[in-house]
Design an enzyme around this catalytic site. Structure first.
Site, short mmCIF file in Angstrom:
data_model
loop_
_atom_site.label_atom_id
_atom_site.label_comp_id
_atom_site.label_asym_id
_atom_site.label_seq_id
_atom_site.Cartn_x
_atom_site.Cartn_y
_atom_site.Cartn_z
N GLU A 1 -29.30 28.13 31.24
CA GLU A 1 -28.61 29.22 31.06
C GLU A 1 -29.21 30.03 29.75
O GLU A 1 -28.54 31.26 29.65
CB GLU A 1 -27.28 28.60 30.63
CG GLU A 1 -26.71 28.06 31.91
CD GLU A 1 -26.39 29.09 33.08
OE1 GLU A 1 -25.93 30.27 32.78
OE2 GLU A 1 -26.79 28.74 34.20
N GLU B 1 -29.72 34.33 25.48
CA GLU B 1 -28.51 34.23 24.84
C GLU B 1 -28.40 32.67 24.33
O GLU B 1 -28.17 31.77 24.89
CB GLU B 1 -27.57 34.39 25.69
CG GLU B 1 -27.32 35.91 26.24
CD GLU B 1 -26.66 36.12 27.51
OE1 GLU B 1 -25.31 36.56 27.14
OE2 GLU B 1 -26.71 35.87 28.57
N LYS C 1 -25.25 30.23 24.82
CA LYS C 1 -24.91 29.30 26.27
C LYS C 1 -25.54 27.81 26.19
O LYS C 1 -26.36 27.57 25.21
CB LYS C 1 -25.75 30.15 27.26
CG LYS C 1 -25.04 31.57 27.65
CD LYS C 1 -25.62 31.95 28.94
CE LYS C 1 -24.37 33.14 29.43
NZ LYS C 1 -24.88 33.50 30.75
N GLU D 1 -25.32 41.20 39.69
CA GLU D 1 -26.24 40.22 38.72
C GLU D 1 -27.18 39.62 39.56
O GLU D 1 -26.92 39.42 40.66
CB GLU D 1 -25.36 39.00 38.23
CG GLU D 1 -24.36 39.30 37.07
CD GLU D 1 -23.78 38.26 36.63
OE1 GLU D 1 -24.34 37.13 37.04
OE2 GLU D 1 -22.90 38.35 35.91
#
Length: 331
Positions: A311, A303, A306, A255
């Site tokens: 985030e 996303e 999150k 990542e």
């Protein structure tokens, strides 16, 4: 629709001979993402050739055969106690999630992601059982078993030659690394220059060192000069592994990325700069290890489930499939 199951990282240049090759981070914490068939089409259209899935997902695995896309699939943290306790449970997991998809090009099984605390006791037993189950299924040579560590396990990043794991991480990491050395598997590491900058893990270095835009050497480490934090972190992990007496274990950056909004130095321009420079850079290797660095960018989509702020803003694409910013991947 895929949700709560996948994470795809952009993988560059260590699998194929192209300068950059790409995977994606997908749907781990979102409920508004496109169907798997659409996402796989996006991977192919944008030059991605490898993908990281944080958990098996039937729709994703059904869409991937015949695409030529290499796959990392995760055994999630919550299944580790069962996999560690029972060889038969590991065999059942491999049958259901790996052997049942013979036309998917699996590369690694990641047993846990950033496992910490008391759960680390399950890591090596679970890895051993999954490794044995793969061998029994005739897949032991084709699919490697590994795990992904957090950046927090690394106590020293700079200078890279002084790289060292945190004291509390060494007891569980040593047997993990010995397993990887014995089986020929790489260590996966989640490495974020963004957090090294915002948490001051590298001191008060300029953001240009994080974004690959420093005009010259920032860190001189013996005969090696470093112009970016990515290279420094990768070489620091290698040094930390060797400091534990383990050799021959490669490091895959499982990542990395940069947020486009929500926090300090989080902007569309900085996210585009980091990720585009990363795509161009990873084929060159690091000062100590010239060559290609297998690297996955987090993440494919923003996303929505999150925590608000940074985030939610790591995506290369919006759920609409539009790019968050202009970027060229592997083509």
């Amino acid at each position: 629709m895929l949700h709560m199951a996948l994470l795809l990282g952009i993988v560059f240049a260590s699998i194929l001979t192209r300068a950059a090759s790409v995977g994606v981070c997908y749907g781990m914490s979102a409920n508004n993402l496109p169907p798997a068939t659409t996402v796989v089409g996006m991977l192919r259209d944008n030059g991605f050739n490898s993908v990281r899935l944080y958990a098996p997902d039937s729709e994703a695995l059904a869409a991937l055969p015949g695409t030529g896309i290499g796959v990392i699939v995760g055994a999630p943290n919550y299944v580790l106690p069962e996999l560690a306790a029972s060889a038969s449970a590991a065999a059942a997991w491999v049958r259901a999630n790996i052997a049942a998809h013979p036309d998917v090009s699996f590369r690694y099984i990641t047993v846990g992601n950033e496992v910490a605390g008391s759960d680390t006791q399950y890591l090596v037993p679970a890895m051993e059982n999954v490794h044995g189950a793969l061998a029994a299924a005739g897949l032991g040579d084709a699919v490697k078993v590994t795990t992904a560590i957090s950046q927090a396990t690394i106590a020293v990043h700079v200078p890279p030659s002084a790289g060292e794991f945190a004291g509390e991480s060494k007891p569980f990491l040593l047997p993990v690394l010995q397993f990887l050395e014995r089986t020929g598997a790489p260590l996966l590491a989640n490495l974020y220059p963004y957090f090294a900058y915002t948490y001051k893990a590298a001191g008060d270095m300029d953001v240009s060192f994080m974004l690959f835009t420093a005009p010259g050497t920032v860190v001189q480490d013996g005969e090696y000069g470093y112009q970016n934090m990515f290279d420094a972190s990768v070489d620091a992990v290698h040094a930390a592994v060797e400091r534990l007496g383990v050799s021959g274990v490669d490091v895959v950056v499982s990542e990395t990325g940069w947020p486009s909004a929500g926090g300090e130095e989080a902007s569309v321009d900085n996210a585009r700069t980091y990720n585009q420079n990363l795509v161009s850079h990873v084929g060159k290797g690091t000062p100590r290890r010239p060559g290609k660095v297998e690297t996955y960018v987090f993440s494919m989509f923003n996303e929505n489930l999150k925590e608000a702020g940074v985030e939610q803003n790591w995506g290369l694409f919006y759920p609409t499939t539009d790019k968050v910013y202009p970027i060229t991947f592997g083509r």
